[in-house]
Design a protein around this motif. Sequence first.
Motif, short mmCIF file in Angstrom:
data_model
loop_
_atom_site.label_atom_id
_atom_site.label_comp_id
_atom_site.label_asym_id
_atom_site.label_seq_id
_atom_site.Cartn_x
_atom_site.Cartn_y
_atom_site.Cartn_z
N HIS A 91 0.84 -1.21 0.00
CA HIS A 91 0.00 0.00 0.00
C HIS A 91 0.88 1.26 0.00
O HIS A 91 0.71 2.14 -0.84
CB HIS A 91 -0.91 -0.06 1.24
N HIS A 95 1.65 4.25 -3.01
CA HIS A 95 1.64 5.72 -2.84
C HIS A 95 2.92 6.29 -3.45
O HIS A 95 2.88 7.24 -4.25
CB HIS A 95 1.66 6.10 -1.35
N ASP A 175 -6.81 7.64 3.91
CA ASP A 175 -6.55 8.26 2.61
C ASP A 175 -7.83 8.86 2.04
O ASP A 175 -7.82 9.96 1.48
CB ASP A 175 -6.00 7.22 1.62
ZN ZN Z 1 -2.40 5.19 2.36
#
Ligand code: ZN
Length: 205
Positions: A91, A95, A175
Amino acid sequence: MDDRKLTPAEEKRKTKFKALSAELEQQGYQKTDLCFSVTKANVLAVAVTFPILIAGILLFFWKNGGSNSFSLSGWRFLLFLITFLAGIAVHELIHGITWSIFAKKGFKAIDFGFMAKYLTPYCTCGEPLPFWSYATGILMPTLILGVGVYLVGLFAESYAWALWGLLNIFAGGGDLAVLWRIRKRRKSLLLDHPYQIGCVVFDKN
Ligand SMILES: [Zn+2]
């Protein structure tokens, strides 16, 4: 906002961040802080993702029925857990990779950190980005690991992968909260905060 002790790497990023902010302000930009405390981010994350999770579960049963038995025991459970934990690292990496595509310095603009106090890993971009670049970087992990894997599970009729995807949407709740917070900042420059959740935005009048 947050009293946790910064690591040496975070202190270094903080200095750079202050210098960059001052530079932009000197160029006539106005700075607005859009960061969250970790607690507020968590509360918002649950609020934002809860309806999505419910919808995802209902859609799964509506499409695939509830007759298949759900078994997540023994090695299957272990595999689920291991891939989920690995997913947390992936994850953050997504990003970084996404932002690096937009950043002038590429992957050199990207840094990773870990808030030990909250057991939270994070990724940050040291360059200010236009709205869509920043927002794409924020959203991409949840889109791939959350929505993408959920859809694979949905169409493969796999409870485990659908659940894996939904849990990753839940993990991306912070997020999504950031995305909600910046939604009206389409014309701003967005600079990710070097050690907090969220970003600061710069506007020129
Ligand atoms: Zn994140």
